[in-house]
Write a protein that holds these residues in place. Structure first.
Motif, PDB file in Angstrom:
ATOM      1  N   ILE A   1      35.715  45.251  65.767  1.00  0.00           N
ATOM      2  CA  ILE A   1      34.884  44.531  66.758  1.00  0.00           C
ATOM      3  C   ILE A   1      34.341  43.391  66.115  1.00  0.00           C
ATOM      4  O   ILE A   1      34.483  42.300  66.719  1.00  0.00           O
ATOM      5  CB  ILE A   1      34.018  45.448  67.223  1.00  0.00           C
ATOM      6  N   ASP A   2      33.610  43.287  64.825  1.00  0.00           N
ATOM      7  CA  ASP A   2      32.906  42.274  64.294  1.00  0.00           C
ATOM      8  C   ASP A   2      33.580  41.307  63.894  1.00  0.00           C
ATOM      9  O   ASP A   2      33.317  40.204  63.640  1.00  0.00           O
ATOM     10  CB  ASP A   2      31.799  42.933  63.316  1.00  0.00           C
ATOM     11  N   HIS A   3      35.091  41.661  63.748  1.00  0.00           N
ATOM     12  CA  HIS A   3      36.037  40.288  63.477  1.00  0.00           C
ATOM     13  C   HIS A   3      36.812  39.644  64.751  1.00  0.00           C
ATOM     14  O   HIS A   3      37.522  39.032  64.623  1.00  0.00           O
ATOM     15  CB  HIS A   3      36.994  40.904  62.349  1.00  0.00           C
ATOM     16  N   PHE A   4      36.400  40.240  65.984  1.00  0.00           N
ATOM     17  CA  PHE A   4      36.955  39.670  67.019  1.00  0.00           C
ATOM     18  C   PHE A   4      36.474  38.381  67.396  1.00  0.00           C
ATOM     19  O   PHE A   4      35.164  38.111  66.977  1.00  0.00           O
ATOM     20  CB  PHE A   4      36.466  40.632  68.155  1.00  0.00           C
TER      21      PHE A   4
ATOM     22  N   LYS B   1      43.238  47.896  71.843  1.00  0.00           N
ATOM     23  CA  LYS B   1      43.330  48.106  70.645  1.00  0.00           C
ATOM     24  C   LYS B   1      43.290  46.934  69.840  1.00  0.00           C
ATOM     25  O   LYS B   1      42.866  46.712  68.688  1.00  0.00           O
ATOM     26  CB  LYS B   1      44.328  49.256  70.131  1.00  0.00           C
ATOM     27  N   VAL B   2      44.096  45.801  70.311  1.00  0.00           N
ATOM     28  CA  VAL B   2      44.171  44.492  69.736  1.00  0.00           C
ATOM     29  C   VAL B   2      42.910  43.635  70.152  1.00  0.00           C
ATOM     30  O   VAL B   2      42.345  42.954  69.259  1.00  0.00           O
ATOM     31  CB  VAL B   2      45.324  43.849  70.140  1.00  0.00           C
ATOM     32  N   MET B   3      42.638  43.874  71.246  1.00  0.00           N
ATOM     33  CA  MET B   3      41.164  43.004  71.793  1.00  0.00           C
ATOM     34  C   MET B   3      39.862  43.887  71.347  1.00  0.00           C
ATOM     35  O   MET B   3      39.535  44.034  70.397  1.00  0.00           O
ATOM     36  CB  MET B   3      41.330  42.662  73.081  1.00  0.00           C
TER      37      MET B   3
ATOM     38  N   ARG C   1      39.420  47.130  78.920  1.00  0.00           N
ATOM     39  CA  ARG C   1      40.102  47.577  79.899  1.00  0.00           C
ATOM     40  C   ARG C   1      41.044  46.669  80.735  1.00  0.00           C
ATOM     41  O   ARG C   1      41.309  46.650  82.023  1.00  0.00           O
ATOM     42  CB  ARG C   1      39.252  48.156  81.092  1.00  0.00           C
ATOM     43  N   VAL C   2      42.369  46.276  79.720  1.00  0.00           N
ATOM     44  CA  VAL C   2      43.472  45.804  80.422  1.00  0.00           C
ATOM     45  C   VAL C   2      44.463  46.232  79.565  1.00  0.00           C
ATOM     46  O   VAL C   2      44.466  46.295  78.448  1.00  0.00           O
ATOM     47  CB  VAL C   2      43.499  44.222  79.991  1.00  0.00           C
ATOM     48  N   GLY C   3      45.637  47.023  80.417  1.00  0.00           N
ATOM     49  CA  GLY C   3      46.585  47.338  79.763  1.00  0.00           C
ATOM     50  C   GLY C   3      47.662  47.085  80.567  1.00  0.00           C
ATOM     51  O   GLY C   3      47.910  46.206  81.607  1.00  0.00           O
TER      52      GLY C   3
END
Lengths: 492, 492
Positions: free
Chosen positions: B144-147, B339-341, B346-348
């Motif tokens: 998360i901290d590298h997003f 998982k990527v974002m 909540r988007v798939g």
């Protein structure tokens, strides 16, 4: 093992315009060749050096492609024997002939059946072209252009800008606690709902809440009383779990509980909108409220109270909720922010009896895990900072003005073809049509003129004696409303 | 009709501290008094003037309260006879004695049954305390901290600031078209998925997608092959519709199709994660892929392909999807951006065979109408502007580094108590435990130390011969990983 002949290679049509990387084109070509049987299991493939030379490309993409195909199990390598198509790819598994036959059989409709669940047929409705536009009278549409977007987007930005890690990771099925606290407080004050934050489940809207109710409470074949006419979305939720819907007539006191008991013995649940019945606009009387509460307590049935647009009442404050009168914890209370805020927000809530909270959380977790956190956090601030109450107050005045304009415009027609009911509250009213006029056909006609009227008959289990159109007024300006009524009248 | 005696009034305990408006306190008092029988139908109530005088308050709140009670049907008025409790409230409907008895019976467990659907019992799992923290090894948690939160929040702000009306009103069940176009393009290029935007359904995550699949395709009692071990969330989705799950063993080529055919004849569907099996990390071999495609085409079964973390592969590019090899349109392909974002997005999405699109849209509409538009619009820009591809590239390097740190830390323990498998891709690996060690107990222990390891056995239908722990590595820094392994080791 036979050597791949040079004559075989030209069919690798490499595209050199740089769109798809060379190695990808190559590996894709090999996959297809193996799948459709042009390359057989055990068949040797050229060396990377040989293939690169034949194709006049660098060896690097060939190496990558082979590596990829090897990783995927299409190719295998033996010491001293070079590389060949994996023998683990059984001829039987490939059945190239079968694939070809199948493809052609399918296009002629002779392939294996393509079976869907029966649910799909049950849920299918005729096309609703009137829902394809957001013109005057679109039901459920608030006055978007009067939404305080500046205040709202400031709050969204506040939370999107530097979100705490906790707002980005997995949340809980029940939702963001500060929002649940704000909702519990709001409902207690404004709707006399008796609950605390632990009973609030945040949903992605009232339809989602209805589905969670249906899945948590109902079995296939279970009977559910449904207001007739009633909200089609609720019917869809109960149908999803295979419940049997018992239409119970609505009169000027709301759902007729005596009729319910006569028509639907052993029902497991009842769906009602007591504050402002959809679509007739009736308020359920106190005696009916008590009757339905006692029936539920006696029989062990659940009451699903949909309080979808209770915020707007013209003359008199909003009526107290049924949930607040319930001494037996039989009421599951549903609300949504789609109508007060804006539909694309996707935030609603369910108030759950305490002993059912765990069950609802289990169903919600299995359903879709949890709701996106950003909007929950922004909405919480929107309520806490007073924007929400202020917006409701402003909209109440605006919607009353628009309702009056609609009533006036209908009245001016003065030919008695439209009889208006359900005008005291909410975001829509119903105009009954002369007997014999098909309301579905009328709504299809009005949609062609860019206005969205919902036919009353789709809210009934059986075609009603008299059709009507449900007209939402918050989303249209006074001139749009006047124009809309003229257009509606011209279609009659 | 008897006059309300003055002695009756003191029990109206009005709270004068200004918290609840006077008129609300009054109307609430009357409602309760009517409901519990202290005021009987037909009983006369004091005049507003009289009551105001007795209570020593202004007449205005009394007037409002009466008006409200009248609107709700609790009071009625007769010319020349004043106001009384509505006679339409039948004594039978009230049954105050009954209410009292019921309440006490319920607390002693003798009230009417409180029946939930059987589904709730089927979906209930033991508490998973390891999921209550986001410490090292939390499965599914990205870094998360590298997003790139600055770039992302800028895009969110762009869309939240002055949204077009179209982004605030009702959207379509399939989702925001520009995002669907971007996803179709991305999947075609990177995953060799063959689709166009019309086949993409935007969901609120892969669990939501699994539920929509289950509801669109399966009937109660239908058999579904499920990888064993496999993803528990998929099992929950199939259980929700009452499907019968057939556990099919996974070996080093992925799901064993021969075993599936032996164990689960007439299955309606199979759930697989062919690119990177969860939780064993196996890649399904080419021959098995063809075998399962042919089986599906022959029997008319559906293949639900979960490609949940295909973006990360260390050494070699991501493997092509099964969907792209499918000549019979039997594959429904699932993906997620959680998982990527980040999970709270909540988007798939689901990629649907063309002839099934209408059915999936019907189910989605009945489920929860549509997805919130803001994040869809922002995500679309995030992909189009290249942030998405850049982020994946950066995370691939970072996650490989973290995976290596995890492998090294485990290797340093050098006592052979942890045997690592499934390390080539994705966001987690599995460490097998010595036979006899209970992995659930271990995960509960590690959770107490603030680290989150998921027990392997919960992914199995029956207790496996050898337990293990699934370790996610993206979400923890190298020192946290080293510390986590020490703690894990100390619990063994």
């Amino acid at each position: 093992m036979k050597r791949l002949s040079a004559g075989f290679l030209p069919s690798i049509a490499l595209d050199t315009d740089g769109g798809v990387p060379m190695c990808e084109q190559l590996s894709e070509w090999f996959r297809r060749a193996i799948m459709d049987g042009r390359l057989q299991p055990g068949q040797r493939v050229p060396s990377t050096r040989g293939l690169a030379k034949e194709l006049r490309i660098s060896r690097i993409p060939v190496l990558s492609a082979y590596e990829q195909l090897y990783a995927e199990g299409y190719l295998e390598t033996f010491v001293g024997a070079g590389t060949c198509v994996a023998r683990s790819i059984l001829g039987d598994a490939l059945k190239p002939a079968h694939v070809t036959v199948r493809a052609s059989r399918r296009s002629s409709g002779q392939g294996a059946p393509r079976r869907l669940s029966q649910r799909v047929a049950v849920l299918r409705t005729p096309p609703q072209t009137w829902a394809n536009n957001h013109g005057a009278f679109r039901v459920g549409l608030p006055a978007i252009d009067h939404f305080p977007i500046a205040a709202w987007s400031k709050l969204v930005h506040r939370h999107a800008h530097r979100p705490p890690i906790g707002h980005m990771v997995y949340g809980t099925p029940m939702g963001h606690l500060p929002l649940r606290e704000a909702i519990a407080e709001y409902l207690g004050t404004v709707r006399a709902v008796r609950c605390d934050a632990s009973q609030i489940l945040i949903t992605t809207g009232s339809q989602h809440g209805l589905q969670i109710c249906a899945h948590a409470l109902l079995e296939a074949k279970d009977r559910v009383w449904m207001e007739d006419p009633g909200y089609p979305g609720a019917r869809q939720a109960f149908r999803t779990v295979g419940a049997q819907i018992v239409p119970v007539p609505v009169d000027d006191e709301g759902l007729n509980v005596d009729e319910g008991m006569r028509l639907g013995r052993n029902a497991r649940a009842v769906y009602i909108s007591p504050s402002h019945q959809f679509p007739l606009g009736v308020t359920m009387s106190a005696s009916r409220r008590m009757q339905v509460l006692n029936w539920a307590a006696r029989t062990g049935a659940w009451i699903i109270e949909d309080d979808y647009d209770s915020e707007y009442r013209f003359g008199g404050r909003p009526l107290a909720s049924l949930q607040g009168m319930d001494a037996d914890d039989r009421v599951i209370y549903l609300g949504t922010f789609s109508k007060v805020m804006f539909p694309a927000l996707r935030v609603g809530y369910v108030v759950i009896p305490k002993d059912l909270v765990a069950a609802f959380a289990i169903v919600r977790d299995a359903f879709d895990t949890f709701s996106s956190t950003l909007y929950q956090a922004a909405l919480c601030d929107f309520i806490r900072d007073g924007h929400f109450a202020r917006h409701i107050r402003r909209m109440r005045a605006l919607y009353q003005e628009r309702r009056n304009a609609l009533l006036e415009a209908i009245d001016q027609v003065k030919d008695g073809k439209l009889e208006v009911i359900g005008t005291n509250a909410g975001m829509q009213l119903t105009a009954l049509l002369p007997p014999g006029v098909n309301d579905v056909a009328l709504s299809i006609e009005t949609a062609k003129l860019g206005i969205s009227t919902r036919p009353l008959s789709i809210c009934y289990a059986a075609p009603p004696p008299r059709g009507g159109v449900i007209l939402g007024y918050p989303g249209a300006s006074v001139p749009e409303i006047q124009d809309g009524v003229r257009k509606l009248r011209s279609c009659l």
